[in-house]
Write an enzyme that holds these catalytic residues in place. Structure first.
Site, short mmCIF file in Angstrom:
data_model
loop_
_atom_site.label_atom_id
_atom_site.label_comp_id
_atom_site.label_asym_id
_atom_site.label_seq_id
_atom_site.Cartn_x
_atom_site.Cartn_y
_atom_site.Cartn_z
N SER A 64 0.83 -1.20 0.00
CA SER A 64 0.00 0.00 0.00
C SER A 64 0.87 1.25 0.00
O SER A 64 2.03 1.21 0.42
CB SER A 64 -0.92 0.01 1.22
OG SER A 64 -1.57 1.26 1.36
N HIS A 65 0.29 2.35 -0.42
CA HIS A 65 0.98 3.63 -0.35
C HIS A 65 1.05 4.15 1.08
O HIS A 65 1.80 5.09 1.36
CB HIS A 65 0.27 4.66 -1.24
CG HIS A 65 0.53 4.47 -2.70
ND1 HIS A 65 0.14 3.36 -3.39
CD2 HIS A 65 1.17 5.27 -3.60
CE1 HIS A 65 0.52 3.46 -4.64
NE2 HIS A 65 1.14 4.62 -4.81
N SER A 66 0.28 3.57 1.96
CA SER A 66 0.25 3.98 3.37
C SER A 66 0.68 2.83 4.27
O SER A 66 0.13 1.74 4.19
CB SER A 66 -1.17 4.42 3.75
OG SER A 66 -1.32 4.50 5.15
#
Length: 224
Positions: free
Chosen positions: A10-12
Protein backbone atom coordinates in the site's frame (compact mmCIF):
# COMPACT_ATOMS: atom_id res chain seq x y z
CA UNK A 1 2.43 -28.11 3.66
CA UNK A 2 3.00 -24.54 4.82
CA UNK A 3 0.42 -21.89 3.83
CA UNK A 4 0.85 -19.57 0.88
CA UNK A 5 2.06 -16.18 2.14
CA UNK A 6 0.44 -12.82 1.49
CA UNK A 7 2.19 -9.49 0.91
CA UNK A 8 0.07 -6.36 1.29
CA UNK A 9 1.49 -3.43 -0.67
CA UNK A 10 0.00 0.00 0.00
CA UNK A 11 0.98 3.63 -0.35
CA UNK A 12 0.25 3.98 3.37
CA UNK A 13 2.11 2.05 6.05
CA UNK A 14 -0.90 2.27 8.36
CA UNK A 15 -3.25 0.98 5.67
CA UNK A 16 -1.04 -2.00 4.89
CA UNK A 17 -0.72 -2.84 8.58
CA UNK A 18 -4.47 -2.47 9.05
CA UNK A 19 -5.25 -4.87 6.21
CA UNK A 20 -2.81 -7.39 7.67
CA UNK A 21 -4.56 -7.05 11.04
CA UNK A 22 -7.98 -7.70 9.51
CA UNK A 23 -6.84 -10.60 7.31
CA UNK A 24 -5.06 -12.22 10.26
CA UNK A 25 -8.42 -12.64 12.02
CA UNK A 26 -9.49 -15.08 9.28
CA UNK A 27 -6.09 -16.49 8.37
CA UNK A 28 -4.44 -17.69 11.55
CA UNK A 29 -1.05 -19.17 10.75
CA UNK A 30 -0.84 -17.60 7.29
CA UNK A 31 2.32 -15.54 6.68
CA UNK A 32 1.04 -11.96 6.34
CA UNK A 33 3.48 -9.14 5.64
CA UNK A 34 2.82 -5.41 5.25
CA UNK A 35 4.87 -3.31 2.84
CA UNK A 36 3.39 0.16 3.08
CA UNK A 37 4.77 3.63 2.53
CA UNK A 38 8.16 4.86 1.43
CA UNK A 39 11.48 4.14 3.11
CA UNK A 40 11.38 7.49 4.91
CA UNK A 41 7.84 7.00 6.22
CA UNK A 42 6.04 9.01 3.56
CA UNK A 43 3.14 8.13 1.29
CA UNK A 44 4.19 5.96 -1.62
CA UNK A 45 5.74 2.58 -2.25
CA UNK A 46 9.19 1.16 -1.66
CA UNK A 47 11.08 -1.26 -3.88
CA UNK A 48 13.11 -2.43 -0.90
CA UNK A 49 10.07 -3.01 1.31
CA UNK A 50 8.37 -5.07 -1.38
CA UNK A 51 11.52 -7.10 -2.04
CA UNK A 52 12.04 -7.78 1.68
CA UNK A 53 8.33 -8.53 2.07
CA UNK A 54 8.32 -11.19 -0.61
CA UNK A 55 11.26 -12.92 1.04
CA UNK A 56 9.61 -12.72 4.47
CA UNK A 57 6.21 -13.98 3.28
CA UNK A 58 7.53 -16.92 1.25
CA UNK A 59 7.89 -19.94 3.52
CA UNK A 60 8.14 -22.31 0.58
CA UNK A 61 4.68 -22.36 -0.99
CA UNK A 62 4.86 -18.96 -2.64
CA UNK A 63 3.47 -15.47 -2.15
CA UNK A 64 0.39 -13.64 -3.40
CA UNK A 65 0.84 -9.87 -3.63
CA UNK A 66 -2.17 -7.59 -3.14
CA UNK A 67 -1.94 -3.88 -3.87
CA UNK A 68 -3.99 -0.71 -3.39
CA UNK A 69 -3.18 1.36 -6.51
CA UNK A 70 -1.69 0.95 -9.95
CA UNK A 71 1.71 2.34 -9.04
CA UNK A 72 1.96 -0.27 -6.28
CA UNK A 73 1.48 -2.91 -8.97
CA UNK A 74 4.29 -1.31 -10.96
CA UNK A 75 6.59 -1.46 -7.94
CA UNK A 76 5.76 -5.13 -7.39
CA UNK A 77 6.34 -5.92 -11.06
CA UNK A 78 9.70 -4.15 -10.91
CA UNK A 79 10.72 -6.30 -7.96
CA UNK A 80 9.79 -9.47 -9.86
CA UNK A 81 12.28 -8.55 -12.56
CA UNK A 82 15.08 -8.81 -9.99
CA UNK A 83 14.08 -12.23 -8.65
CA UNK A 84 15.64 -15.40 -9.99
CA UNK A 85 13.46 -17.77 -12.02
CA UNK A 86 12.70 -20.05 -9.08
CA UNK A 87 11.60 -17.17 -6.85
CA UNK A 88 9.59 -15.50 -9.60
CA UNK A 89 7.65 -18.71 -10.23
CA UNK A 90 6.41 -18.61 -6.63
CA UNK A 91 5.01 -15.05 -6.75
CA UNK A 92 1.63 -13.92 -8.12
CA UNK A 93 0.21 -10.39 -8.20
CA UNK A 94 -3.55 -10.60 -7.68
CA UNK A 95 -5.92 -8.27 -9.53
CA UNK A 96 -8.16 -7.88 -6.50
CA UNK A 97 -9.75 -5.42 -4.10
CA UNK A 98 -7.22 -4.89 -1.34
CA UNK A 99 -9.29 -5.56 1.79
CA UNK A 100 -11.82 -8.08 0.50
CA UNK A 101 -9.21 -9.86 -1.58
CA UNK A 102 -6.75 -10.09 1.30
CA UNK A 103 -9.34 -11.58 3.64
CA UNK A 104 -10.51 -14.12 1.06
CA UNK A 105 -6.92 -15.02 0.19
CA UNK A 106 -6.04 -15.50 3.85
CA UNK A 107 -8.99 -17.83 4.37
CA UNK A 108 -8.12 -19.85 1.27
CA UNK A 109 -4.46 -20.08 2.25
CA UNK A 110 -5.35 -21.24 5.75
CA UNK A 111 -7.62 -23.89 4.22
CA UNK A 112 -4.70 -25.31 2.26
CA UNK A 113 -5.20 -23.81 -1.19
CA UNK A 114 -2.19 -23.67 -3.47
CA UNK A 115 -0.79 -20.54 -5.07
CA UNK A 116 -3.29 -20.44 -7.94
CA UNK A 117 -6.20 -21.19 -5.60
CA UNK A 118 -5.29 -18.31 -3.30
CA UNK A 119 -5.05 -15.90 -6.24
CA UNK A 120 -8.42 -17.07 -7.47
CA UNK A 121 -10.03 -16.56 -4.06
CA UNK A 122 -8.64 -13.03 -3.89
CA UNK A 123 -9.78 -12.07 -7.38
CA UNK A 124 -13.32 -13.42 -6.89
CA UNK A 125 -13.77 -11.84 -3.47
CA UNK A 126 -15.86 -8.86 -4.52
CA UNK A 127 -19.44 -9.87 -5.20
CA UNK A 128 -20.25 -9.39 -8.83
CA UNK A 129 -16.73 -10.15 -10.03
CA UNK A 130 -16.76 -12.42 -13.07
CA UNK A 131 -16.14 -15.99 -11.99
CA UNK A 132 -14.99 -18.84 -14.18
CA UNK A 133 -17.57 -21.21 -15.61
CA UNK A 134 -18.00 -24.44 -13.64
CA UNK A 135 -16.17 -27.44 -15.06
CA UNK A 136 -18.19 -29.73 -17.32
CA UNK A 137 -18.43 -33.14 -15.70
CA UNK A 138 -20.42 -35.37 -18.04
CA UNK A 139 -19.54 -38.59 -16.24
CA UNK A 140 -18.39 -37.99 -12.66
CA UNK A 141 -16.30 -40.82 -11.28
CA UNK A 142 -17.22 -39.92 -7.70
CA UNK A 143 -20.30 -38.27 -6.21
CA UNK A 144 -22.18 -37.76 -2.97
CA UNK A 145 -25.45 -36.27 -1.76
CA UNK A 146 -24.96 -34.55 1.58
CA UNK A 147 -27.13 -32.60 4.01
CA UNK A 148 -25.81 -29.45 5.66
CA UNK A 149 -25.85 -29.74 9.45
CA UNK A 150 -24.24 -26.54 10.66
CA UNK A 151 -26.66 -23.74 11.65
CA UNK A 152 -25.38 -21.15 9.15
CA UNK A 153 -24.94 -23.53 6.24
CA UNK A 154 -22.52 -22.78 3.45
CA UNK A 155 -21.52 -19.26 4.53
CA UNK A 156 -18.18 -17.55 3.89
CA UNK A 157 -15.89 -19.62 6.10
CA UNK A 158 -17.11 -23.11 5.04
CA UNK A 159 -17.13 -21.99 1.41
CA UNK A 160 -13.52 -20.87 1.72
CA UNK A 161 -12.56 -24.10 3.49
CA UNK A 162 -14.02 -26.21 0.69
CA UNK A 163 -12.75 -24.09 -2.21
CA UNK A 164 -9.33 -23.69 -0.64
CA UNK A 165 -8.66 -27.38 -0.13
CA UNK A 166 -10.33 -28.50 -3.36
CA UNK A 167 -8.16 -26.06 -5.31
CA UNK A 168 -5.14 -28.00 -4.11
CA UNK A 169 -6.45 -31.25 -5.64
CA UNK A 170 -6.08 -32.48 -9.21
CA UNK A 171 -9.82 -32.64 -9.77
CA UNK A 172 -12.82 -31.15 -11.52
CA UNK A 173 -15.57 -30.77 -8.95
CA UNK A 174 -19.00 -29.18 -8.75
CA UNK A 175 -21.32 -28.59 -5.83
CA UNK A 176 -24.97 -28.17 -6.82
CA UNK A 177 -23.77 -27.43 -10.32
CA UNK A 178 -21.28 -24.66 -9.48
CA UNK A 179 -17.50 -24.74 -9.37
CA UNK A 180 -16.45 -26.33 -6.08
CA UNK A 181 -13.08 -24.56 -6.29
CA UNK A 182 -14.64 -21.08 -6.26
CA UNK A 183 -15.36 -19.38 -2.92
CA UNK A 184 -17.81 -16.93 -4.46
CA UNK A 185 -19.70 -19.58 -6.44
CA UNK A 186 -20.19 -21.69 -3.31
CA UNK A 187 -21.32 -18.69 -1.26
CA UNK A 188 -23.75 -17.68 -4.00
CA UNK A 189 -25.60 -20.98 -3.57
CA UNK A 190 -27.04 -19.62 -0.33
CA UNK A 191 -27.34 -23.18 0.97
CA UNK A 192 -28.63 -23.27 4.53
CA UNK A 193 -28.97 -25.83 7.30
CA UNK A 194 -30.93 -28.88 6.15
CA UNK A 195 -30.35 -28.29 2.46
CA UNK A 196 -28.69 -30.89 0.27
CA UNK A 197 -25.38 -30.57 -1.53
CA UNK A 198 -24.81 -32.70 -4.62
CA UNK A 199 -21.07 -33.16 -5.08
CA UNK A 200 -19.71 -34.52 -8.37
CA UNK A 201 -16.05 -34.97 -9.18
CA UNK A 202 -13.76 -36.35 -11.88
CA UNK A 203 -10.00 -36.62 -12.14
CA UNK A 204 -7.12 -38.29 -10.30
CA UNK A 205 -8.13 -36.83 -6.91
CA UNK A 206 -11.89 -37.25 -7.35
CA UNK A 207 -12.34 -39.75 -4.52
CA UNK A 208 -10.16 -37.69 -2.20
CA UNK A 209 -12.13 -34.53 -3.01
CA UNK A 210 -15.51 -36.11 -2.35
CA UNK A 211 -14.27 -37.64 0.91
CA UNK A 212 -13.02 -34.24 2.03
CA UNK A 213 -16.32 -32.48 1.32
CA UNK A 214 -18.23 -35.32 2.99
CA UNK A 215 -16.08 -35.16 6.11
CA UNK A 216 -16.45 -31.39 6.38
CA UNK A 217 -20.23 -31.45 5.94
CA UNK A 218 -20.68 -34.34 8.37
CA UNK A 219 -18.59 -32.50 10.96
CA UNK A 220 -20.62 -29.35 10.46
CA UNK A 221 -17.44 -27.53 9.44
CA UNK A 222 -16.47 -27.57 13.11
CA UNK A 223 -19.46 -25.38 14.01
CA UNK A 224 -21.70 -27.92 15.76
Amino acid sequence: MTPVGLLIVSHSARLAEGVVEVAAQMGEGVPLVAAGGTDDGGVGTSFEKVMDGIVAADTGEGVVVLTDLGSAVMTAESVLEFLDDEQRARVRIADAALVEGSVAAAVASRAGAGLDGVVRAAEEAVRGAEAEEPPEISEPSESAVLTLKNPLGLHARPSAVLAGRLSAYDVQVTVNGVDGQSVMALMALGAGQGQQLVVEAAGPDAAKAVRFVTAQVEAGFGEL
